[in-house]
Design a protein around this motif. Sequence first.
Motif, PDB file in Angstrom:
ATOM      1  N   ILE A  56       0.827  -1.341  -0.074  1.00  0.00           N
ATOM      2  CA  ILE A  56       0.081  -0.113  -0.060  1.00  0.00           C
ATOM      3  C   ILE A  56       0.850   1.147   0.110  1.00  0.00           C
ATOM      4  CG2 ILE A  56      -1.631   1.422   1.372  1.00  0.00           C
ATOM      5  CD1 ILE A  56      -2.701  -1.252   2.211  1.00  0.00           C
ATOM      6  N   ALA A 106      -3.918   0.892  -3.137  1.00  0.00           N
ATOM      7  CA  ALA A 106      -3.726  -0.554  -2.594  1.00  0.00           C
ATOM      8  C   ALA A 106      -4.284  -1.477  -3.614  1.00  0.00           C
ATOM      9  CB  ALA A 106      -4.806  -0.598  -1.401  1.00  0.00           C
ATOM     10  N   TYR A 137      -8.196  -1.899   3.765  1.00  0.00           N
ATOM     11  CA  TYR A 137      -7.435  -2.432   2.636  1.00  0.00           C
ATOM     12  C   TYR A 137      -6.222  -3.497   3.134  1.00  0.00           C
ATOM     13  CZ  TYR A 137     -10.203   0.948   0.058  1.00  0.00           C
ATOM     14  OH  TYR A 137     -11.228   1.629  -0.308  1.00  0.00           O
TER      15      TYR A 137
END
Length: 109
Positions: free
Chosen positions: A51, A66, A96
């Motif tokens: 990420i 992400a 996420y």
Amino acid sequence: MTDIEYQDRAEALLKAVELACDRLNEATDADIDNQRVGGMITLTFANRSQIIINLQKPLHEVWLAARAGGFHYKFDGAAWVDTKGNGEFFANLSRYASEQAGLTLSFNS
């Protein structure tokens, strides 16, 4: 928001992400490697997925990339919220990161 206000709030957000990674690494088996270069943090998970959180100074935004996609956040006076109405930054980062790590993670400040 002035440039200085943006910079202060955005830096506080990045610092909160770094501290949350440290806390999660101590409290869970997440093993998140977080590396910061200037206004960008890269979170790398054990499965090598990433990420990326990046400051966009000219736009006064924070961008998050992400597996779920790319998202833009603006400070609304109380929180960093998605510019398309899809929620708050830390709630989304938690979701996420949990998906990518394969375990429940909370980045909420």
